[in-house]
Design a protein around this motif. Structure first.
Motif, mmCIF file in Angstrom:
data_model
loop_
_atom_site.group_PDB
_atom_site.id
_atom_site.type_symbol
_atom_site.label_atom_id
_atom_site.label_comp_id
_atom_site.label_asym_id
_atom_site.label_seq_id
_atom_site.Cartn_x
_atom_site.Cartn_y
_atom_site.Cartn_z
ATOM 1 N N LEU A 127 0.843 -1.206 0.000
ATOM 2 C CA LEU A 127 0.000 0.000 0.000
ATOM 3 C C LEU A 127 0.870 1.245 0.000
ATOM 4 O O LEU A 127 1.516 1.555 0.976
ATOM 5 C CB LEU A 127 -0.895 0.001 1.258
ATOM 6 N N LYS A 128 0.907 1.950 -1.124
ATOM 7 C CA LYS A 128 1.702 3.174 -1.206
ATOM 8 C C LYS A 128 1.018 4.283 -0.423
ATOM 9 O O LYS A 128 -0.189 4.448 -0.492
ATOM 10 C CB LYS A 128 1.869 3.608 -2.663
ATOM 11 N N GLU A 129 1.831 5.068 0.329
ATOM 12 C CA GLU A 129 1.284 6.182 1.100
ATOM 13 C C GLU A 129 1.162 7.381 0.162
ATOM 14 O O GLU A 129 1.984 8.283 0.159
ATOM 15 C CB GLU A 129 2.187 6.474 2.296
ATOM 16 N N GLN A 130 0.077 7.347 -0.614
ATOM 17 C CA GLN A 130 -0.106 8.328 -1.671
ATOM 18 C C GLN A 130 -0.087 9.764 -1.137
ATOM 19 O O GLN A 130 0.419 10.673 -1.789
ATOM 20 C CB GLN A 130 -1.441 8.064 -2.378
ATOM 21 N N ALA A 131 -0.641 9.952 0.049
ATOM 22 C CA ALA A 131 -0.741 11.315 0.569
ATOM 23 C C ALA A 131 0.618 11.937 0.834
ATOM 24 O O ALA A 131 0.760 13.152 0.877
ATOM 25 C CB ALA A 131 -1.573 11.315 1.857
ATOM 26 N N ALA A 132 1.648 11.095 1.028
ATOM 27 C CA ALA A 132 2.972 11.608 1.358
ATOM 28 C C ALA A 132 3.896 11.592 0.157
ATOM 29 O O ALA A 132 5.105 11.651 0.296
ATOM 30 C CB ALA A 132 3.571 10.785 2.495
ATOM 31 N N GLY A 133 3.331 11.519 -1.046
ATOM 32 C CA GLY A 133 4.149 11.452 -2.245
ATOM 33 C C GLY A 133 5.011 12.689 -2.419
ATOM 34 O O GLY A 133 4.671 13.786 -1.969
ATOM 35 N N GLU A 134 6.128 12.506 -3.126
ATOM 36 C CA GLU A 134 7.118 13.573 -3.292
ATOM 37 C C GLU A 134 6.527 14.817 -3.954
ATOM 38 O O GLU A 134 6.701 15.946 -3.471
ATOM 39 C CB GLU A 134 8.274 13.020 -4.119
ATOM 40 N N LYS A 135 5.801 14.648 -5.064
ATOM 41 C CA LYS A 135 5.252 15.792 -5.785
ATOM 42 C C LYS A 135 4.222 16.539 -4.938
ATOM 43 O O LYS A 135 4.168 17.771 -4.953
ATOM 44 C CB LYS A 135 4.630 15.337 -7.104
ATOM 45 N N ARG A 136 3.417 15.783 -4.208
ATOM 46 C CA ARG A 136 2.403 16.411 -3.350
ATOM 47 C C ARG A 136 3.078 17.223 -2.242
ATOM 48 O O ARG A 136 2.626 18.319 -1.891
ATOM 49 C CB ARG A 136 1.485 15.352 -2.754
ATOM 50 N N LEU A 137 4.141 16.653 -1.680
ATOM 51 C CA LEU A 137 4.846 17.330 -0.601
ATOM 52 C C LEU A 137 5.458 18.641 -1.084
ATOM 53 O O LEU A 137 5.357 19.673 -0.410
ATOM 54 C CB LEU A 137 5.942 16.401 -0.052
ATOM 55 N N ILE A 138 6.069 18.611 -2.260
ATOM 56 C CA ILE A 138 6.695 19.815 -2.809
ATOM 57 C C ILE A 138 5.636 20.865 -3.166
ATOM 58 O O ILE A 138 5.830 22.070 -2.919
ATOM 59 C CB ILE A 138 7.566 19.453 -4.032
ATOM 60 N N LEU A 139 4.512 20.417 -3.725
ATOM 61 C CA LEU A 139 3.427 21.349 -4.038
ATOM 62 C C LEU A 139 2.907 22.017 -2.771
ATOM 63 O O LEU A 139 2.721 23.244 -2.729
ATOM 64 C CB LEU A 139 2.289 20.614 -4.759
ATOM 65 N N LEU A 140 2.678 21.211 -1.732
ATOM 66 C CA LEU A 140 2.211 21.772 -0.466
ATOM 67 C C LEU A 140 3.230 22.743 0.113
ATOM 68 O O LEU A 140 2.857 23.745 0.732
ATOM 69 C CB LEU A 140 1.923 20.651 0.534
ATOM 70 N N TRP A 141 4.495 22.451 -0.080
ATOM 71 C CA TRP A 141 5.540 23.326 0.437
ATOM 72 C C TRP A 141 5.453 24.718 -0.198
ATOM 73 O O TRP A 141 5.542 25.726 0.496
ATOM 74 C CB TRP A 141 6.907 22.698 0.195
ATOM 75 N N HIS A 142 5.240 24.765 -1.493
ATOM 76 C CA HIS A 142 5.150 26.059 -2.168
ATOM 77 C C HIS A 142 3.897 26.817 -1.739
ATOM 78 O O HIS A 142 3.925 28.044 -1.578
ATOM 79 C CB HIS A 142 5.185 25.861 -3.686
ATOM 80 N N ILE A 143 2.789 26.097 -1.545
ATOM 81 C CA ILE A 143 1.568 26.744 -1.047
ATOM 82 C C ILE A 143 1.793 27.260 0.376
ATOM 83 O O ILE A 143 1.380 28.367 0.734
ATOM 84 C CB ILE A 143 0.387 25.749 -1.080
ATOM 85 N N TYR A 144 2.492 26.472 1.167
ATOM 86 C CA TYR A 144 2.813 26.832 2.551
ATOM 87 C C TYR A 144 3.634 28.128 2.585
ATOM 88 O O TYR A 144 3.371 29.029 3.383
ATOM 89 C CB TYR A 144 3.593 25.684 3.186
#
Length: 291
Positions: A6-23
């Motif tokens: 089961l991949k932890e989709q919510a913690a994916g690299e692209k999602r994390l980087i996108l959230l970082w820029h929004i943050y």
């Protein structure tokens, strides 16, 4: 379904980087609003993790309702935001307290000897990293899955920051790894490894947990024993307002190797059980842990 399927989709690299820029642009509150709606839509389509969440809620005596299960998912998603702050070196260590000040003092006395932490997927172990990195000259070595190692290393590289953290894929532990880690501990390094996710490549054994027989990896406890250093069980739990409390339990190695390893595993399970019942929504296993 096992955790390694089961991949932890919510913690994916692209999602994390996108959230970082929004943050960076809009701040943490805006990220939380976005994460709420992303988690809601992900929850609606996550048939198997949703089933496992509801089964877990029943085990701990909570109603397996839509609201409770969604709350379980949201607790995990919000913890990822705090994880991101730790990765970026922005989490405020002043927001961290210890359940027991004597445990904290004992740990501080042990840190120079090198310490092996057995963590879990109850709570947010990244917060412990924030505390450790606030200790001068401390290098932290963390065992993660290969995918998690990649996410962490690429995120740090994207931020262009230096960090005193080395990641190791837990799937690739061998004799050379053991020698390297033991040498690092002898020089006062810190090691963190999870004890609650079984491996498809190593021996596991059953222990009593929340009235069920569940499997835990023997390898983590054997590895910790081999290091011949202070061993601590650790969990960092979110109280409220992103403030965390760290719980510690120092394990005393007495007996033969086999006795020590099985005793360590059983004591660790009791440690987790108590904290799981205290913070039921921060049990971040979304596969059938009780299968």
């Amino acid at each position: 379904m096992k955790w390694y399927q089961l991949k932890e989709q919510a913690a994916g690299e692209k999602r994390l980087i996108l959230l970082w820029h929004i943050y960076k642009i809009f701040g943490k509150k805006a990220v939380k609003i976005i994460v709420f709606f992303v988690t809601l839509f992900a929850y609606l389509g996550a048939k198997e993790p949703k089933r496992c969440s509801k089964k877990y809620l029943s085990v701990v005596g909570l109603e397996p309702t839509f609201a409770n299960s969604l709350k379980h998912f949201l607790a995990y998603s919000y913890s990822l935001i705090d994880r991101m702050e730790v990765f970026a070196g922005l989490y405020d260590p002043e927001k961290i307290t210890f359940d027991n000040e004597q445990d904290k003092t004992q740990l501080e006395n042990d840190l120079d000897k090198g310490v092996f932490f057995i963590c879990s997927h109850v709570g947010n172990i990244e917060i412990m990293r924030a505390f450790l990195l606030n200790s001068p000259q401390k290098h932290v070595n963390i065992f993660l899955s290969k995918e998690q190692c990649k996410i962490f290393n690429n995120f740090v590289k994207h931020l262009q920051i230096k960090t005193p953290i080395t990641t190791y894929p837990v799937e690739d532990i061998n004799i050379e790894t053991s020698i390297e880690i033991k040498d690092k501990i002898s020089n006062g390094d810190i090691v963190i490894m999870a004890g609650d996710r079984i491996s498809k490549n190593s021996k596991n054994s059953f222990v009593e947990f929340l009235g069920h027989k569940v499997q835990l990896p023997l390898g983590t406890f054997k590895f910790a024993h081999m290091m011949e250093c202070p061993i601590y069980f650790v969990c960092a739990l979110n109280n409220k307002d992103d403030r965390y409390k760290i719980y510690l339990n120092k394990f005393n190695c007495n007996g033969t190797k086999q006795e020590v390893v099985h005793s360590m595993q059983a004591e660790y399970a009791k440690f987790l059980e108590k904290l799981t019942l205290t913070y039921p929504f921060q049990f971040f296993h979304f596969y059938d842990f009780f299968e």
